[in-house]
Design a protein around this motif. Sequence first.
Motif, PDB file in Angstrom:
ATOM      1  N   PHE A  36       0.875  -1.173   0.000  1.00 21.19           N
ATOM      2  CA  PHE A  36       0.000   0.000   0.000  1.00 21.19           C
ATOM      3  C   PHE A  36       0.906   1.214   0.000  1.00 21.19           C
ATOM      4  CE2 PHE A  36      -2.755   3.146   2.274  1.00 21.19           C
ATOM      5  CZ  PHE A  36      -3.731   3.237   1.283  1.00 21.19           C
ATOM      6  N   ASP A  37       0.628   2.188  -0.857  1.00 21.09           N
ATOM      7  CA  ASP A  37       1.555   3.291  -1.050  1.00 21.09           C
ATOM      8  C   ASP A  37       1.304   4.457  -0.105  1.00 21.09           C
ATOM      9  OD1 ASP A  37       3.782   4.373  -2.339  1.00 21.09           O
ATOM     10  OD2 ASP A  37       2.555   5.504  -3.756  1.00 21.09           O
ATOM     11  N   GLY A  38       0.207   4.416   0.613  1.00 16.86           N
ATOM     12  CA  GLY A  38      -0.116   5.533   1.486  1.00 16.86           C
ATOM     13  C   GLY A  38       0.040   5.183   2.946  1.00 16.86           C
ATOM     14  N   ALA A  39      -0.836   5.741   3.779  1.00 21.20           N
ATOM     15  CA  ALA A  39      -0.842   5.524   5.222  1.00 21.20           C
ATOM     16  C   ALA A  39      -2.182   4.922   5.608  1.00 21.20           C
ATOM     17  CB  ALA A  39      -0.622   6.843   5.954  1.00 21.20           C
ATOM     18  N   ALA A  40      -2.153   3.942   6.505  1.00 17.66           N
ATOM     19  CA  ALA A  40      -3.384   3.255   6.880  1.00 17.66           C
ATOM     20  C   ALA A  40      -3.301   2.785   8.325  1.00 17.66           C
ATOM     21  CB  ALA A  40      -3.644   2.057   5.958  1.00 17.66           C
ATOM     22  N   CYS A  41      -4.456   2.598   8.940  1.00 23.76           N
ATOM     23  CA  CYS A  41      -4.484   2.006  10.285  1.00 23.76           C
ATOM     24  C   CYS A  41      -5.821   1.329  10.505  1.00 23.76           C
ATOM     25  CB  CYS A  41      -4.230   3.058  11.362  1.00 23.76           C
ATOM     26  SG  CYS A  41      -5.547   4.258  11.574  1.00 23.76           S
TER      27      CYS A  41
ATOM     28  N   PRO B 184       1.672   0.998  16.929  1.00 27.11           N
ATOM     29  CA  PRO B 184       0.380   0.539  17.468  1.00 27.11           C
ATOM     30  C   PRO B 184      -0.637   1.654  17.434  1.00 27.11           C
ATOM     31  CG  PRO B 184       1.888   1.009  19.258  1.00 27.11           C
ATOM     32  CD  PRO B 184       2.672   1.184  17.988  1.00 27.11           C
ATOM     33  N   SER B 185      -1.854   1.345  17.084  1.00 26.64           N
ATOM     34  CA  SER B 185      -2.941   2.321  17.174  1.00 26.64           C
ATOM     35  C   SER B 185      -3.767   2.106  18.431  1.00 26.64           C
ATOM     36  CB  SER B 185      -3.836   2.235  15.934  1.00 26.64           C
ATOM     37  OG  SER B 185      -4.318   0.920  15.760  1.00 26.64           O
ATOM     38  N   ASP B 186      -3.381   1.118  19.239  1.00 27.75           N
ATOM     39  CA  ASP B 186      -4.173   0.766  20.418  1.00 27.75           C
ATOM     40  C   ASP B 186      -3.339   0.731  21.686  1.00 27.75           C
ATOM     41  OD1 ASP B 186      -2.611  -1.463  19.991  1.00 27.75           O
ATOM     42  OD2 ASP B 186      -4.256  -2.913  20.072  1.00 27.75           O
ATOM     43  N   HIS B 187      -2.196   1.425  21.711  1.00 28.74           N
ATOM     44  CA  HIS B 187      -1.343   1.326  22.903  1.00 28.74           C
ATOM     45  C   HIS B 187      -0.519   2.591  23.091  1.00 28.74           C
ATOM     46  CE1 HIS B 187       1.026  -0.975  25.942  1.00 28.74           C
ATOM     47  NE2 HIS B 187       1.933  -0.042  25.641  1.00 28.74           N
ATOM     48  N   HIS B 188      -0.524   3.113  24.326  1.00 27.63           N
ATOM     49  CA  HIS B 188       0.395   4.151  24.772  1.00 27.63           C
ATOM     50  C   HIS B 188       0.886   3.775  26.165  1.00 27.63           C
ATOM     51  CE1 HIS B 188      -1.983   6.589  21.824  1.00 27.63           C
ATOM     52  NE2 HIS B 188      -0.776   7.003  21.514  1.00 27.63           N
ATOM     53  N   ASP B 189       2.098   4.185  26.487  1.00 24.23           N
ATOM     54  CA  ASP B 189       2.635   4.020  27.840  1.00 24.23           C
ATOM     55  C   ASP B 189       2.604   5.358  28.544  1.00 24.23           C
ATOM     56  OD1 ASP B 189       3.876   1.157  27.989  1.00 24.23           O
ATOM     57  OD2 ASP B 189       4.521   1.929  26.045  1.00 24.23           O
TER      58      ASP B 189
ATOM     59  N   VAL C 114     -10.794  11.757  28.978  1.00 22.11           N
ATOM     60  CA  VAL C 114      -9.992  11.069  27.969  1.00 22.11           C
ATOM     61  C   VAL C 114      -9.455   9.751  28.503  1.00 22.11           C
ATOM     62  CG1 VAL C 114      -7.754  12.172  28.488  1.00 22.11           C
ATOM     63  CG2 VAL C 114      -8.263  11.438  26.161  1.00 22.11           C
ATOM     64  N   LEU C 115      -9.204   9.660  29.823  1.00 17.74           N
ATOM     65  CA  LEU C 115      -8.766   8.388  30.401  1.00 17.74           C
ATOM     66  C   LEU C 115      -9.867   7.341  30.297  1.00 17.74           C
ATOM     67  CD1 LEU C 115      -6.785   9.475  33.595  1.00 17.74           C
ATOM     68  CD2 LEU C 115      -5.890   8.300  31.575  1.00 17.74           C
ATOM     69  N   ARG C 116     -11.114   7.773  30.526  1.00 14.09           N
ATOM     70  CA  ARG C 116     -12.222   6.819  30.388  1.00 14.09           C
ATOM     71  C   ARG C 116     -12.330   6.318  28.959  1.00 14.09           C
ATOM     72  NH1 ARG C 116     -15.244  10.850  33.519  1.00 14.09           N
ATOM     73  NH2 ARG C 116     -15.307  10.199  35.716  1.00 14.09           N
ATOM     74  N   GLN C 117     -12.074   7.208  27.997  1.00 14.05           N
ATOM     75  CA  GLN C 117     -12.176   6.835  26.591  1.00 14.05           C
ATOM     76  C   GLN C 117     -11.042   5.911  26.170  1.00 14.05           C
ATOM     77  OE1 GLN C 117     -13.270   9.973  23.751  1.00 14.05           O
ATOM     78  NE2 GLN C 117     -11.466   9.419  22.553  1.00 14.05           N
ATOM     79  N   ASP C 118      -9.833   6.151  26.686  1.00 15.05           N
ATOM     80  CA  ASP C 118      -8.643   5.431  26.224  1.00 15.05           C
ATOM     81  C   ASP C 118      -8.037   4.521  27.284  1.00 15.05           C
ATOM     82  OD1 ASP C 118      -8.816   6.664  23.790  1.00 15.05           O
ATOM     83  OD2 ASP C 118      -7.471   8.304  24.325  1.00 15.05           O
ATOM     84  N   PHE C 119      -8.784   4.206  28.338  1.00 13.12           N
ATOM     85  CA  PHE C 119      -8.206   3.456  29.457  1.00 13.12           C
ATOM     86  C   PHE C 119      -7.621   2.122  29.006  1.00 13.12           C
ATOM     87  CE2 PHE C 119      -8.429   0.541  33.093  1.00 13.12           C
ATOM     88  CZ  PHE C 119      -7.746   1.285  34.042  1.00 13.12           C
ATOM     89  N   ARG C 120      -8.317   1.422  28.120  1.00 11.41           N
ATOM     90  CA  ARG C 120      -7.847   0.102  27.713  1.00 11.41           C
ATOM     91  C   ARG C 120      -6.623   0.160  26.805  1.00 11.41           C
ATOM     92  NH1 ARG C 120     -13.516  -3.217  26.414  1.00 11.41           N
ATOM     93  NH2 ARG C 120     -14.387  -3.035  28.525  1.00 11.41           N
ATOM     94  N   THR C 121      -6.355   1.325  26.234  1.00 11.22           N
ATOM     95  CA  THR C 121      -5.212   1.436  25.327  1.00 11.22           C
ATOM     96  C   THR C 121      -3.992   2.049  26.003  1.00 11.22           C
ATOM     97  OG1 THR C 121      -5.777   3.639  24.510  1.00 11.22           O
ATOM     98  CG2 THR C 121      -6.810   1.756  23.409  1.00 11.22           C
ATOM     99  N   THR C 122      -4.100   2.362  27.294  1.00 10.87           N
ATOM    100  CA  THR C 122      -3.008   3.014  28.005  1.00 10.87           C
ATOM    101  C   THR C 122      -2.448   2.076  29.061  1.00 10.87           C
ATOM    102  OG1 THR C 122      -4.032   5.177  27.683  1.00 10.87           O
ATOM    103  CG2 THR C 122      -2.351   5.016  29.382  1.00 10.87           C
ATOM    104  N   ARG C 123      -1.140   1.860  29.009  1.00  9.89           N
ATOM    105  CA  ARG C 123      -0.461   1.078  30.033  1.00  9.89           C
ATOM    106  C   ARG C 123       0.205   2.031  31.017  1.00  9.89           C
ATOM    107  NH1 ARG C 123       5.124  -2.425  29.624  1.00  9.89           N
ATOM    108  NH2 ARG C 123       5.187  -3.048  31.807  1.00  9.89           N
ATOM    109  N   PHE C 124      -0.164   1.918  32.285  1.00 10.12           N
ATOM    110  CA  PHE C 124       0.389   2.798  33.301  1.00 10.12           C
ATOM    111  C   PHE C 124       1.697   2.214  33.812  1.00 10.12           C
ATOM    112  CE2 PHE C 124      -3.953   4.017  32.983  1.00 10.12           C
ATOM    113  CZ  PHE C 124      -3.986   5.355  33.296  1.00 10.12           C
ATOM    114  N   ARG C 125       2.758   3.001  33.697  1.00 11.54           N
ATOM    115  CA  ARG C 125       4.072   2.616  34.166  1.00 11.54           C
ATOM    116  C   ARG C 125       4.314   3.262  35.522  1.00 11.54           C
ATOM    117  NH1 ARG C 125       6.827   1.398  29.169  1.00 11.54           N
ATOM    118  NH2 ARG C 125       8.738   0.999  30.324  1.00 11.54           N
ATOM    119  N   PRO C 126       5.194   2.708  36.378  1.00  8.31           N
ATOM    120  CA  PRO C 126       5.272   3.195  37.755  1.00  8.31           C
ATOM    121  C   PRO C 126       5.859   4.589  37.916  1.00  8.31           C
ATOM    122  CG  PRO C 126       6.908   1.476  37.360  1.00  8.31           C
ATOM    123  CD  PRO C 126       6.007   1.510  36.159  1.00  8.31           C
TER     124      PRO C 126
END
Length: 447
Positions: free
Chosen positions: A251-256, A274-279, A296-308
């Motif tokens: 694919f020559d463009g950008a996709a997700c 990844p389109s489904d993960h942030h640290d 925004v945390l409620r919206q993205d809670f499952r995609t955010t990994r909390f580091r110590p």
Amino acid sequence: MTFPIHDASPVRFPGPLPAAADVVIIGGGVVGVMTAWFLAERGLSVTLCEKGRIAGEQSSRNWGWVRQQGRDPGELPIMVESLRLWKSLAQELGQGLGFRQTGVLYLADTAEEMAGYEGWLTHARAHDVDSRILSREEVAAMIPQAAAGWKGGLWTASDARAEPWAAVPLLAEGAVRRGVTIVENCAVRALDIAAGRVAGVVTERGRIRAGRVLVAAGAWSRLFLGAHGVKIPQLAVLASVAATAPLPMVFDGAACDSRFAFRRRADGGYSIAPSDHHDFFPGRDAFASLRSFLPVLRQDFRTTRFRPFAPKGYPDAWGTPRRWSPDEVSPFERMRILNPAPNAAVVERLRDDFARTFPALGRPDLTAAWAGMIDTMPDVVPVVDHIAAIPGLTVATGMSGHGFGIGPGMGRVVASLVAGDAPGHDLSRFRFSRFSDGTKLAPGPSL
């Protein structure tokens, strides 16, 4: 040019530091560079100070997408202008930008995602953006080697891509030709304030007299502004990216889709992320801003990994000082470039995702992997405004991962704002007062 830019990269813009300027810009990312470009075109003397390297942080670590598609309605008209500017910049600066209009494609795994795409089209049509819905069959024809079985997609053929680690330094060279002074390895420690208003800045190399200062310091903006009593609820999340070796074109463009994003690069490889993960590294500022960020945390809670803990020296690390003297070494000198390590497990998963999507190619070899700290706001749009409490101070920060593509257009807008002219767009969505006037802070209808 390697990707991304780091603190061992050679200094390309050594200065010298002037004694005075009409405007000082703090931060050498794409927004700071393009604001300098347009201010210089207005005949103003501009000095841009960068504590590390031009584009050393998020402006060389992003995906390289130049997209109108999926934008917040407040950003979209500026992004439409930005795309026009990208095209004219490519004519002036040539192929080194890596700019090509190869389209952006959002791929739907569910009917709910398709409904969201349909809903966003209202905003596209209001600004004559050529976005359209693709059926399952149209997506399969566009990416025939994919085995994902997507339900459909949202496609904007006029959207584009560029190579961020090459493009932003090239834009900086264009700004210098217009008369901008850029000084790398020169941290601004503090504002110089006299009679309650901006009188210049104090850098590690000395003072610069200036009546106007722009803070466009990305993930460092909150720390710098907080030392002057200007509090913005800005945090930063870590996003990992990898570069594959050259591969046959799928694919020559950008996709997700809901799992990962991929973009064809000029060297024949793909940038994958990844389109489904942030640290996220919660620190003192994060706890202070918790209430603002709950939506925004409620919206993205499952995609955010909390580091110590945030690593030592990061803007929100527990040990990073929030106050310092202009005559002493500042946190900005102690960490010239915010260069976090990528999440190794996420990078390996990206290789698996790519292989599942394109089984004929298998797990790709990687030539590099890196991470960046994305500066974000509770409503996932930036602050672009004057600071009334300190006349002469303007802020453009919190681009929330949207800054590279919109950079030329936002730079033009911010230059008008700093110069005291009409910005040409409604900036009320980006006003600083929204954090104190009772506005409900929540992400808008973007994708």
